[in-house]
Design an enzyme around this catalytic site. Sequence first.
Site, PDB file in Angstrom:
ATOM      1  N   GLU A  61     -15.365  20.974 -32.363  1.00 18.19           N
ATOM      2  CA  GLU A  61     -13.991  21.104 -31.880  1.00 18.19           C
ATOM      3  C   GLU A  61     -13.175  22.032 -32.770  1.00 18.19           C
ATOM      4  OE1 GLU A  61     -15.011  16.614 -31.408  1.00 18.19           O
ATOM      5  OE2 GLU A  61     -15.649  18.295 -32.649  1.00 18.19           O
TER       6      GLU A  61
ATOM      7  N   CYS B 244     -10.675  15.738 -35.853  1.00 22.43           N
ATOM      8  CA  CYS B 244     -10.628  16.635 -34.694  1.00 22.43           C
ATOM      9  C   CYS B 244      -9.459  16.295 -33.772  1.00 22.43           C
ATOM     10  CB  CYS B 244     -11.955  16.589 -33.948  1.00 22.43           C
ATOM     11  SG  CYS B 244     -13.288  17.342 -34.915  1.00 22.43           S
TER      12      CYS B 244
ATOM     13  N   CYS C 279     -13.560  12.750 -33.466  1.00 25.87           N
ATOM     14  CA  CYS C 279     -13.201  11.922 -34.618  1.00 25.87           C
ATOM     15  C   CYS C 279     -11.710  12.103 -34.925  1.00 25.87           C
ATOM     16  CB  CYS C 279     -14.041  12.328 -35.830  1.00 25.87           C
ATOM     17  SG  CYS C 279     -13.624  13.959 -36.500  1.00 25.87           S
TER      18      CYS C 279
ATOM     19  N   HIS D 265     -16.769  20.941 -37.571  1.00 27.10           N
ATOM     20  CA  HIS D 265     -17.135  20.260 -36.334  1.00 27.10           C
ATOM     21  C   HIS D 265     -16.971  21.225 -35.161  1.00 27.10           C
ATOM     22  CE1 HIS D 265     -16.452  15.841 -37.794  1.00 27.10           C
ATOM     23  NE2 HIS D 265     -17.150  16.562 -38.667  1.00 27.10           N
TER      24      HIS D 265
END
Length: 156
Positions: free
Chosen positions: A59, A90, A87, A57
């Site tokens: 992040e 993260c 999410c 992801h």
Amino acid sequence: MGVDAAQDEAWMRHAIRLAQGAEAQGEVPVGAVLVRDNQCIAEGWNTPIADHDPSAHAEIAAIRKAGQSIENYRLIDTTLYVTLEPCVMCMGAIAHARVKRLVFGAIDAKRGAVCSVLHLANADFLNHQIEWQGEVLAQSCGNLLRDFFKARRNRP
């Protein structure tokens, strides 16, 4: 240290440009920028398809690069700008990295772990509390995601 809305918007525009790059590569358009003292120390965008990695992801990419850049796994006094509410995975990484402040664009009503589905920024069981600001350039961030998924659904 005061929070500067114009500065937040400028960094979010940077994250949006990163998200657009992810989209150009066929990835879900999410971008992230990690900032300290109004300087970018790392950035990232979604690459789970290209990297064959569900943890890739935006992040996580920014946090990993920042740790390497400053040679420390603690990202003290940093602000993470991301185009979509993080999410649970993260948010765990953000808390463990000790990111001071999180600024995000679009709300993720189905999977958001800051203020939508879960509330992990200030969870009692974490030993680090994260200051956060949501919905910065939310319309631009949300439109980017909506348009991406609409185009994907309309593909033959």
